[in-house]
Design an enzyme around this catalytic site. Structure first.
Site, PDB file in Angstrom:
ATOM      1  N   THR A 198      -1.231   1.538  11.166  1.00  0.00           N
ATOM      2  CA  THR A 198      -1.937   1.687  12.441  1.00  0.00           C
ATOM      3  C   THR A 198      -1.033   2.034  13.625  1.00  0.00           C
ATOM      4  O   THR A 198      -1.510   2.068  14.765  1.00  0.00           O
ATOM      5  CB  THR A 198      -2.703   0.397  12.787  1.00  0.00           C
ATOM      6  OG1 THR A 198      -1.793  -0.704  12.830  1.00  0.00           O
ATOM      7  CG2 THR A 198      -3.785   0.122  11.743  1.00  0.00           C
ATOM      8  N   TYR A 201      -1.839  10.152  12.674  1.00  0.00           N
ATOM      9  CA  TYR A 201      -2.624   8.990  12.256  1.00  0.00           C
ATOM     10  C   TYR A 201      -4.028   9.413  11.841  1.00  0.00           C
ATOM     11  O   TYR A 201      -4.523   9.014  10.784  1.00  0.00           O
ATOM     12  CB  TYR A 201      -2.688   7.975  13.390  1.00  0.00           C
ATOM     13  CG  TYR A 201      -3.686   6.866  13.155  1.00  0.00           C
ATOM     14  CD1 TYR A 201      -3.447   5.885  12.204  1.00  0.00           C
ATOM     15  CD2 TYR A 201      -4.868   6.805  13.896  1.00  0.00           C
ATOM     16  CE1 TYR A 201      -4.367   4.862  11.988  1.00  0.00           C
ATOM     17  CE2 TYR A 201      -5.788   5.790  13.694  1.00  0.00           C
ATOM     18  CZ  TYR A 201      -5.534   4.825  12.731  1.00  0.00           C
ATOM     19  OH  TYR A 201      -6.454   3.820  12.522  1.00  0.00           O
ATOM     20  N   ALA A 212      -4.093  -1.031   6.764  1.00  0.00           N
ATOM     21  CA  ALA A 212      -3.829   0.356   7.151  1.00  0.00           C
ATOM     22  C   ALA A 212      -2.494   0.466   7.873  1.00  0.00           C
ATOM     23  O   ALA A 212      -1.949  -0.526   8.360  1.00  0.00           O
ATOM     24  CB  ALA A 212      -4.941   0.884   8.056  1.00  0.00           C
ATOM     25  N   LYS A 240      -5.812   9.084   8.077  1.00  0.00           N
ATOM     26  CA  LYS A 240      -7.074   8.379   7.828  1.00  0.00           C
ATOM     27  C   LYS A 240      -8.111   9.315   7.227  1.00  0.00           C
ATOM     28  O   LYS A 240      -8.905   8.906   6.366  1.00  0.00           O
ATOM     29  CB  LYS A 240      -7.596   7.753   9.119  1.00  0.00           C
ATOM     30  CG  LYS A 240      -6.735   6.635   9.671  1.00  0.00           C
ATOM     31  CD  LYS A 240      -6.683   5.421   8.748  1.00  0.00           C
ATOM     32  CE  LYS A 240      -7.964   4.627   8.775  1.00  0.00           C
ATOM     33  NZ  LYS A 240      -7.861   3.378   7.979  1.00  0.00           N
ATOM     34  N   LEU A 246       0.811  -1.224   0.000  1.00  0.00           N
ATOM     35  CA  LEU A 246       0.000   0.000   0.000  1.00  0.00           C
ATOM     36  C   LEU A 246       0.843   1.272   0.000  1.00  0.00           C
ATOM     37  O   LEU A 246       0.319   2.352  -0.251  1.00  0.00           O
ATOM     38  CB  LEU A 246      -0.976   0.010   1.179  1.00  0.00           C
ATOM     39  CG  LEU A 246      -2.364  -0.574   0.870  1.00  0.00           C
ATOM     40  CD1 LEU A 246      -2.271  -2.059   0.557  1.00  0.00           C
ATOM     41  CD2 LEU A 246      -3.318  -0.345   2.040  1.00  0.00           C
ATOM     42  N   TRP A 276     -11.172   1.183  19.057  1.00  0.00           N
ATOM     43  CA  TRP A 276     -10.740   0.275  20.122  1.00  0.00           C
ATOM     44  C   TRP A 276     -10.905  -1.191  19.729  1.00  0.00           C
ATOM     45  O   TRP A 276     -11.547  -1.983  20.427  1.00  0.00           O
ATOM     46  CB  TRP A 276     -11.506   0.575  21.401  1.00  0.00           C
ATOM     47  CG  TRP A 276     -11.320   1.948  21.970  1.00  0.00           C
ATOM     48  CD1 TRP A 276     -10.854   3.061  21.306  1.00  0.00           C
ATOM     49  CD2 TRP A 276     -11.612   2.378  23.297  1.00  0.00           C
ATOM     50  NE1 TRP A 276     -10.850   4.142  22.157  1.00  0.00           N
ATOM     51  CE2 TRP A 276     -11.303   3.765  23.383  1.00  0.00           C
ATOM     52  CE3 TRP A 276     -12.132   1.747  24.415  1.00  0.00           C
ATOM     53  CZ2 TRP A 276     -11.474   4.509  24.559  1.00  0.00           C
ATOM     54  CZ3 TRP A 276     -12.304   2.481  25.587  1.00  0.00           C
ATOM     55  CH2 TRP A 276     -11.972   3.845  25.658  1.00  0.00           C
ATOM     56  N   THR A 317     -11.668   5.412  11.296  1.00  0.00           N
ATOM     57  CA  THR A 317     -11.446   5.523  12.736  1.00  0.00           C
ATOM     58  C   THR A 317     -12.111   6.749  13.341  1.00  0.00           C
ATOM     59  O   THR A 317     -12.312   7.762  12.656  1.00  0.00           O
ATOM     60  CB  THR A 317      -9.930   5.590  13.021  1.00  0.00           C
ATOM     61  OG1 THR A 317      -9.688   5.851  14.408  1.00  0.00           O
ATOM     62  CG2 THR A 317      -9.281   6.702  12.214  1.00  0.00           C
TER      63      THR A 317
END
Length: 282
Positions: A57, A120, A55, A124, A32, A145, A96
């Site tokens: 993360t 982050y 992703a 996103k 990616l 979470w 997220t």
């Protein structure tokens, strides 16, 4: 056939259990950080829908690798979406709650203003913007979470720490909904199938576990179910500094899930299943 970006992550692993006939792409099959590979993968496989469960993360590491995070979380999903629009197929993308600023105490609606407080979250958000701009049929599913019996997550961290500690300090002023990866996978698959049948359901949705709790109360429930005698001391976020700022309010309004006949999962029941899988309880 459904094409899934991701293979070993928490959600991708669960997708492998429920749609084993899907095509899963790991980092070797599709990097990616090279968004053009996403285009090639979709054009080669010609799926009926795409689910992006991959992703960047590493929230704290993103503070020093924001460019890379933005390529993986922003540019790659954008290219996926543009290719999905070209083929007229839907894209389900997992996002997220970190796209919000984390203030207040009210649950955030999908159309509420966004203002991420860390790299982050910004990366996103870039992915979300690119997907919408592409014009493709999509479901952006914001969650929070995430936990499961595999990968790195809060449940496994608490269990590991409880092996050598009988007291733990855990943040109590961050509130959100722990979300089972298995339920996210079921929801993502349901959304993909629904979008194939009815593209008008395109949009942004929230999906998190119920009820909302603090990290400290989440930890207490983990130890209660696991039968671990660990005392959890509540501490404020200020006493647990991290490179990336965390939102205090991760509550999300999930009422729009009714559009897919979905509802918030019971994370306490799911936690029991995870602990059974880990053979912590029998």
């Amino acid at each position: 056939m459904i094409l899934v970006f991701g293979q070993s992550g928490q959600v991708a692993t669960e997708l492998g259990r429920i749609i084993p006939d899907a095509v899963f792409l790991d980092r070797v099959a599709c990097d990616l950080s090279k968004p053009s590979e996403c285009v090639d993968a979709i054009l080669y496989n010609r799926p009926k829908a795409v689910i992006n469960a991959a992703a960047y993360t590493a929230v704290d590491k993103a503070e020093t690798e924001e460019e890379l995070a933005t390529i993986i979380n922003g540019a790659a999903p954008t290219e996926m979406a543009r290719t999905c629009e070209e083929l007229r197929i839907p894209l389900v993308h997992i996002s997220t709650d970190y796209v919000f600023d984390g203030t207040g105490t009210e649950a955030r609606l999908p159309n509420d203003p966004v203002d991420p407080v860390n790299a982050y979250g910004r990366s996103k958000l870039a992915g979300e913007a690119g997907i919408r701009a592409s014009g493709c049929v999509h479901a952006i599913m914001r969650t929070s979470w995430v936990f499961s019996s595999h990968g790195n997550n809060f449940v496994k961290t608490m269990l590991r720490l409880s092996e050598t500690r009988d007291t733990l300090n855990v943040v109590a002023d961050q509130i959100g909904g722990p979300t089972p990866a298995r339920d996210i996978a079921y929801a993502a698959n349901a959304m993909a199938e629904a979008l194939i049948a009815d593209p008008t359901r395109t949009g942004t949705y929230h999906f998190s576990g119920a009820p909302d709790v603090s990290w400290a109360d989440f930890a207490r429930e983990i130890f209660r179910q696991a039968g671990r005698n660990v005392v959890v001391n509540d501490i404020p976020t200020a006493d647990f500094p991290t490179p990336a700022k965390r939102p205090l309010n991760s509550r999300m309004d999930c009422e729009s899930l009714r559009n897919f006949t979905l509802r918030r999962p019971d994370w306490k029941a799911a936690l029991t299943n995870v602990l059974e899988e880990l053979e912590v309880i029998r």
